[in-house]
Design a protein around this motif. Structure first.
Motif, short mmCIF file in Angstrom:
data_model
loop_
_atom_site.label_atom_id
_atom_site.label_comp_id
_atom_site.label_asym_id
_atom_site.label_seq_id
_atom_site.Cartn_x
_atom_site.Cartn_y
_atom_site.Cartn_z
N MET A 1 0.65 -1.33 0.00
CA MET A 1 0.04 -0.04 0.09
C MET A 1 0.61 1.30 0.08
O MET A 1 1.93 1.42 0.71
CB MET A 1 -0.82 -0.07 1.32
CG MET A 1 -1.61 1.21 1.33
SD MET A 1 -1.15 2.48 2.35
CE MET A 1 -1.35 2.11 3.88
N ILE A 2 0.49 2.21 -0.82
CA ILE A 2 1.16 3.52 -0.92
C ILE A 2 0.32 4.36 0.19
O ILE A 2 -0.83 4.56 -0.06
CB ILE A 2 1.30 4.24 -2.22
CG1 ILE A 2 2.01 3.26 -3.39
CG2 ILE A 2 1.79 5.63 -2.28
CD1 ILE A 2 2.08 3.47 -4.50
N ALA A 3 0.74 5.26 1.00
CA ALA A 3 0.13 6.06 1.96
C ALA A 3 0.47 7.56 1.45
O ALA A 3 1.74 8.01 1.25
CB ALA A 3 1.04 6.08 3.27
N ILE A 4 -0.71 8.17 1.29
CA ILE A 4 -0.50 9.56 0.89
C ILE A 4 -0.87 10.23 2.16
O ILE A 4 -2.04 10.18 2.65
CB ILE A 4 -1.68 9.80 -0.25
CG1 ILE A 4 -1.43 9.01 -1.52
CG2 ILE A 4 -1.76 11.23 -0.50
CD1 ILE A 4 -2.40 9.09 -2.53
N ILE A 5 -0.16 10.99 2.68
CA ILE A 5 -0.27 11.57 3.87
C ILE A 5 -1.18 12.87 3.75
O ILE A 5 -0.97 13.77 3.30
CB ILE A 5 1.21 11.88 4.69
CG1 ILE A 5 2.19 10.86 4.85
CG2 ILE A 5 1.05 12.66 5.82
CD1 ILE A 5 3.21 11.44 5.16
N ASP A 6 -2.05 12.84 4.84
CA ASP A 6 -3.18 13.78 5.13
C ASP A 6 -2.76 14.66 6.13
O ASP A 6 -2.93 14.31 7.49
CB ASP A 6 -4.57 13.27 5.06
CG ASP A 6 -5.69 14.51 5.27
OD1 ASP A 6 -5.29 15.32 5.43
OD2 ASP A 6 -6.64 13.91 5.62
N ALA A 18 -5.32 9.35 -9.32
CA ALA A 18 -4.24 9.17 -10.22
C ALA A 18 -3.47 7.75 -10.00
O ALA A 18 -3.25 7.17 -10.99
CB ALA A 18 -3.48 10.35 -10.12
N PHE A 19 -3.24 7.56 -8.64
CA PHE A 19 -2.58 6.23 -8.49
C PHE A 19 -3.24 5.00 -8.98
O PHE A 19 -2.87 4.13 -9.45
CB PHE A 19 -2.18 6.06 -6.94
CG PHE A 19 -0.69 6.72 -6.64
CD1 PHE A 19 0.48 6.20 -7.24
CD2 PHE A 19 -0.50 7.45 -6.07
CE1 PHE A 19 1.91 6.41 -7.03
CE2 PHE A 19 0.75 8.48 -5.75
CZ PHE A 19 1.88 7.62 -6.15
N GLU A 20 -4.58 5.31 -8.51
CA GLU A 20 -5.65 4.17 -8.98
C GLU A 20 -5.68 3.99 -10.18
O GLU A 20 -5.80 2.60 -10.91
CB GLU A 20 -6.99 4.58 -8.40
CG GLU A 20 -7.17 4.19 -6.92
CD GLU A 20 -8.19 4.94 -6.27
OE1 GLU A 20 -8.94 5.60 -6.99
OE2 GLU A 20 -8.19 4.73 -4.86
N TYR A 24 -2.34 1.28 -9.07
CA TYR A 24 -1.57 0.89 -7.71
C TYR A 24 -2.40 1.77 -6.50
O TYR A 24 -3.10 2.71 -6.52
CB TYR A 24 -0.23 1.63 -7.68
CG TYR A 24 0.71 1.33 -8.33
CD1 TYR A 24 1.30 0.06 -8.11
CD2 TYR A 24 0.98 1.47 -9.67
CE1 TYR A 24 2.30 -0.69 -8.73
CE2 TYR A 24 1.80 0.87 -10.51
CZ TYR A 24 2.59 -0.26 -10.08
OH TYR A 24 3.57 -1.01 -10.73
N ARG A 25 -2.71 0.59 -5.35
CA ARG A 25 -3.32 1.10 -4.55
C ARG A 25 -2.77 2.09 -3.35
O ARG A 25 -1.56 1.89 -3.24
CB ARG A 25 -3.81 -0.34 -3.59
CG ARG A 25 -4.41 -0.04 -2.20
CD ARG A 25 -4.63 -1.41 -1.66
NE ARG A 25 -4.99 -0.99 -0.32
CZ ARG A 25 -4.83 -1.60 0.93
NH1 ARG A 25 -3.75 -2.42 0.71
NH2 ARG A 25 -5.20 -1.49 2.35
N ALA A 26 -3.45 3.17 -3.29
CA ALA A 26 -2.97 4.14 -2.53
C ALA A 26 -4.16 4.61 -1.36
O ALA A 26 -5.37 4.81 -1.74
CB ALA A 26 -2.56 5.50 -3.18
N GLU A 27 -3.83 4.84 -0.07
CA GLU A 27 -4.77 5.50 0.74
C GLU A 27 -4.21 6.61 1.62
O GLU A 27 -3.02 6.91 1.75
CB GLU A 27 -4.89 3.99 1.89
CG GLU A 27 -5.63 2.97 1.23
CD GLU A 27 -5.71 1.74 2.52
OE1 GLU A 27 -5.46 2.44 3.70
OE2 GLU A 27 -5.83 0.82 2.34
N VAL A 28 -5.31 7.48 1.68
CA VAL A 28 -4.76 8.92 2.27
C VAL A 28 -4.93 8.46 3.94
O VAL A 28 -6.06 7.70 4.35
CB VAL A 28 -6.11 9.78 1.98
CG1 VAL A 28 -6.09 11.01 2.68
CG2 VAL A 28 -6.17 10.28 0.61
#
Length: 203
Positions: A1-6, A18-20, A24-28
Motif C-alpha cells: 500500500m502507498i500512503a498519501i499523508i493527509d 491518479a495512482f488508482e 496502484y493502491r493508495a490510501e489517504v
C-alpha cells in the motif's frame, strides 16, 4: 500500500485517483502508525510552509516520515511536499523544515509573475527510476511561488526555467521530490506515478 499523508494541505483525493488509474493502491492516511505500515510514502501539499510543518508536528507525522525514510521506503514529495524535505524556508522569515536534505526554500523572484502557474519543461540532470520512459524536456504542470535551493548539487535531478533556472526535481536514494503536480500533468504525470508505484512494488 502507498500512503498519501493527509496533514490538511492540498487535494489528496486527486493524487489517490491518479495512482488508482495506473493500477496502484493508495490510501489517504492521517495516523503515524498507518504511515509506518505502508510500503511507499507520498507527501503532497499546497499552501504555506509554516502551517504545513505545524500540522505535521501536531499529528506526529514529521516523526513518521523520518522513520519511513530511515527504513529506506520509497518516498515522493509533491510541490509543498518537496519543499518540506529541506532545512529552512524563507517564507514568514525563516521556518525550519524536516531537514532531510540540506538547503533552502526560496521565493521566486527574477521579475516573473507569481505564482508560477502552467505547463513548463523539466530537463533531467541525472537518470532516476521516476523518469524512466520520459523524454528530457517533457512538460509538466506547475503551481508554486517558492522553489528549493539544494545545498548539495548531487541532489538535483531536474531543472526548469521560469525567469531563471530552478531545481524542479530532487533525488537521493529512494527519496524523490518534484515541484510540479503529476496528478495534473496528463499522461506524463501518470507515468511519473506509475514509475513510483513500480519502485514501491519492488521493495
Amino acid at each position: 500500500m502507498i500512503a498519501i499523508i493527509d496533514y490538511g494541505m492540498g487535494n489528496l483525493r486527486s493524487v489517490q485517483k491518479a495512482f488508482e488509474k495506473v493500477g496502484y493502491r493508495a490510501e489517504v492516511v492521517q495516523e503515524p502508525a498507518r504511515v509506518g505500515q505502508a510500503r511507499g510514502i507520498v507527501l503532497p501539499g499546497v499552501g504555506a510552509f509554516r502551517d504545513a510543518m505545524e500540522n505535521l508536528k501536531a499529528a506526529g507525522l514529521d516523526r513518521a516520515v523520518k522513520e519511513a525514510l530511515a527504513a529506506g521506503k520509497p518516498f515522493l514529495g509533491i510541490c509543498l511536499g518537496l519543499q518540506l524535505l529541506f532545512e529552512i524556508s524563507e517564507e514568514f522569515g525563516s521556518t525550519p523544515g524536516l531537514g532531510i536534505f540540506p538547503g533552502w526554500v526560496r521565493r521566486l523572484r527574477w521579475g516573473v509573475k507569481i505564482p508560477h502557474m502552467g505547463w513548463n519543461s523539466v530537463y533531467f540532470q541525472k537518470e532516476t527510476p521516476l523518469t524512466r520512459g520520459i523524454s528530457d524536456g517533457a512538460q509538466f504542470y506547475f503551481v508554486h511561488s517558492y522553489y528549493v535551493d539544494p545545498g548539495e548539487q548531487d541532489l538535483v535531478a531536474g531543472v526548469t526555467t521560469y525567469g531563471q533556472p530552478f531545481t524542479s526535481m530532487v533525488n537521493r536514494g529512494n527519496v524523490f521530490g518534484i515541484q510540479f503536480h503529476p496528478e495534473k500533468s496528463s499522461t506524463l504525470g501518470l507515468k511519473i506515478l506509475q514509475n513510483f508505484g513500480e519502485l514501491v512494488a519492488k521493495c
